[in-house]
Motif scaffolding. Structure first.
Motif, PDB file in Angstrom:
ATOM      1  N   THR A 105       0.808  -1.278   0.006  1.00 61.26           N
ATOM      2  CA  THR A 105       0.022   0.193  -0.030  1.00 61.26           C
ATOM      3  C   THR A 105       0.942   1.145  -0.125  1.00 61.26           C
ATOM      4  O   THR A 105       2.114   1.406   0.199  1.00 61.26           O
ATOM      5  CB  THR A 105      -0.938  -0.030   1.312  1.00 61.26           C
ATOM      6  OG1 THR A 105       0.008   0.062   2.388  1.00 61.26           O
ATOM      7  CG2 THR A 105      -1.744  -1.251   1.397  1.00 61.26           C
ATOM      8  N   GLN A 167      -8.368   1.323  -2.949  1.00 56.39           N
ATOM      9  CA  GLN A 167      -9.175   0.386  -2.514  1.00 56.39           C
ATOM     10  C   GLN A 167      -9.484  -0.556  -3.329  1.00 56.39           C
ATOM     11  O   GLN A 167      -9.873  -1.605  -2.974  1.00 56.39           O
ATOM     12  CB  GLN A 167     -10.342   1.024  -1.652  1.00 56.39           C
ATOM     13  CG  GLN A 167     -11.317   1.612  -2.341  1.00 56.39           C
ATOM     14  CD  GLN A 167     -11.301   3.362  -2.145  1.00 56.39           C
ATOM     15  OE1 GLN A 167     -10.269   3.737  -2.242  1.00 56.39           O
ATOM     16  NE2 GLN A 167     -12.401   3.962  -2.164  1.00 56.39           N
ATOM     17  N   ASP A 170      -6.666  -4.366  -4.865  1.00 56.01           N
ATOM     18  CA  ASP A 170      -6.434  -5.821  -4.770  1.00 56.01           C
ATOM     19  C   ASP A 170      -7.489  -6.323  -5.744  1.00 56.01           C
ATOM     20  O   ASP A 170      -6.988  -7.638  -6.296  1.00 56.01           O
ATOM     21  CB  ASP A 170      -7.028  -6.142  -3.449  1.00 56.01           C
ATOM     22  CG  ASP A 170      -6.174  -5.767  -2.342  1.00 56.01           C
ATOM     23  OD1 ASP A 170      -4.836  -5.943  -2.669  1.00 56.01           O
ATOM     24  OD2 ASP A 170      -6.583  -5.306  -1.266  1.00 56.01           O
ATOM     25  N   ARG A 264      -7.710 -11.951  -5.296  1.00 53.55           N
ATOM     26  CA  ARG A 264      -7.845 -10.626  -4.440  1.00 53.55           C
ATOM     27  C   ARG A 264      -7.533 -10.809  -2.847  1.00 53.55           C
ATOM     28  O   ARG A 264      -6.722 -10.004  -2.304  1.00 53.55           O
ATOM     29  CB  ARG A 264      -9.166 -10.178  -4.535  1.00 53.55           C
ATOM     30  CG  ARG A 264      -9.561  -8.896  -3.672  1.00 53.55           C
ATOM     31  CD  ARG A 264     -11.078  -9.187  -3.438  1.00 53.55           C
ATOM     32  NE  ARG A 264     -11.588 -10.459  -2.474  1.00 53.55           N
ATOM     33  CZ  ARG A 264     -12.709 -10.632  -2.395  1.00 53.55           C
ATOM     34  NH1 ARG A 264     -13.791  -9.977  -2.801  1.00 53.55           N
ATOM     35  NH2 ARG A 264     -13.153 -11.703  -1.547  1.00 53.55           N
ATOM     36  N   ASP A 265      -7.791 -11.975  -2.466  1.00 49.24           N
ATOM     37  CA  ASP A 265      -7.639 -12.307  -1.069  1.00 49.24           C
ATOM     38  C   ASP A 265      -6.247 -12.272  -0.799  1.00 49.24           C
ATOM     39  O   ASP A 265      -5.437 -12.077   0.294  1.00 49.24           O
ATOM     40  CB  ASP A 265      -8.238 -13.655  -0.552  1.00 49.24           C
ATOM     41  CG  ASP A 265      -9.852 -13.275  -0.377  1.00 49.24           C
ATOM     42  OD1 ASP A 265     -10.290 -12.292  -0.699  1.00 49.24           O
ATOM     43  OD2 ASP A 265     -10.474 -14.370  -0.539  1.00 49.24           O
ATOM     44  N   ARG A 268      -4.335  -8.911  -0.619  1.00 54.69           N
ATOM     45  CA  ARG A 268      -4.738  -8.377   0.871  1.00 54.69           C
ATOM     46  C   ARG A 268      -3.795  -8.910   1.891  1.00 54.69           C
ATOM     47  O   ARG A 268      -3.169  -8.332   2.792  1.00 54.69           O
ATOM     48  CB  ARG A 268      -6.105  -8.612   1.218  1.00 54.69           C
ATOM     49  CG  ARG A 268      -7.257  -7.940   0.555  1.00 54.69           C
ATOM     50  CD  ARG A 268      -8.782  -8.290   0.797  1.00 54.69           C
ATOM     51  NE  ARG A 268      -9.516  -7.516   0.180  1.00 54.69           N
ATOM     52  CZ  ARG A 268     -10.963  -7.644   0.149  1.00 54.69           C
ATOM     53  NH1 ARG A 268     -11.461  -8.747   0.803  1.00 54.69           N
ATOM     54  NH2 ARG A 268     -11.785  -7.062  -0.492  1.00 54.69           N
TER      55      ARG A 268
END
Length: 274
Positions: A105, A167, A170, A264-265, A268
């Motif tokens: 990030t 946001q 991801d 995506r997970d 993250r």
């Protein structure tokens, strides 16, 4: 070093792996002057290779941080903290860091560098190798329009660029970042099917690859929704309808959704350092 001593528009690429060299070669092809580029690379043999191939100056990461206005960080996510620790003592407010590391990030980078350093997060993909990349960029808290435009210009040298809220990064990682692998998996499967159906592998490969290229061109150039294009190929009771029925029976659509949720997970999780 005073700001007056910083060469205007000098860009350094930190990390000279496949994507780092792709960005470098794209910038050179796009007309960026080689004397306005440098590469941070520690391996002597790799440094010589890049110097000979592009005529670019190869320096240490510390020297790159000291001299450059913009630094493109093309490093693995797990190496980012160490690289930032090396660069931070030389960084100053107003410099731009463009990060191409998945899952990292802008807040993480900003917490490791001096206040006022601008950060842009990028999710590129490998078709950048053939100037057909898709990059999504997001600004950090100290990033102004000029910084964002500079990052956009860097990535535009290897394909298309889209600005998105961070946001969404991801999800972008799951769709376009990892996306080429899904396409290659489908192509590989179709080629194997062609061989199973009795075609020579070379024939099956040419048929599948050109079908993919032609279909992608139809999507881009006609602007027609993929559902409409699919229906145009699907005659009632025909061969395509029979094939699509099998794909639905085997829940291929649901499998794609599950796969992209998993990607995506994982993005993250990388952001959380796990």
């Amino acid at each position: 070093m005073s700001d007056d001593a910083v060469p205007a528009g000098l860009t350094a690429i930190i990390g000279a792996g496949v994507m780092g060299e792709t960005l470098l070669s794209g910038l050179v092809r796009a007309g960026r002057r080689v004397d306005k580029l440098m590469v941070g690379e520690k391996r002597p043999e790799r440094a010589r290779e890049l110097e000979q191939r592009y005529g670019v100056e190869v320096v240490t990461n510390v020297e790159a941080a000291r001299k450059a206005d913009t630094l493109a960080l093309v490093v693995k996510p797990q190496d980012m903290a160490a690289v930032l620790g090396e660069l931070a003592p030389e960084l100053r407010a107003g410099q731009l860091l463009v990060s191409l590391a998945a899952g990292i990030t802008t807040a993480f980078i900003e917490s490791h560098v001096p206040d006022g350093v601008a950060v842009v997060r990028v999710m590129p993909n490998t078709p950048a190798l053939v100037d057909e990349g898709m990059a999504a960029i997001s600004p950090g808290s100290h990033c102004d329009e000029a910084h964002l435009a500079e990052a956009e210009g860097l990535l535009a040298s290897t394909g298309r660029v889209l600005r998105i809220p961070e946001q969404q990064q991801d999800a972008v990682t799951a769709i376009s970042g990892s996306g080429p692998a899904y396409i290659f998996f489908v192509v590989e499967s179709m080629i194997e099917a062609g061989v199973h159906l009795g075609l020579p592998r070379a024939t099956a490969t040419e048929l599948v690859v050109q079908t993919l290229v032609g279909s992608a061109k139809m999507l881009r150039e006609t602007g027609t929704h993929p559902t409409v294009l699919r229906e145009q190929v699907t005659s009632p009771g025909g061969t395509t309808a029979a094939a699509l029925r099998e794909l639905e029976v085997h829940k291929v659509r649901a499998a794609f959704l599950a796969a992209m949720e998993a990607a995506r997970d994982r993005s993250r999780a990388l952001a959380e350092g796990s």
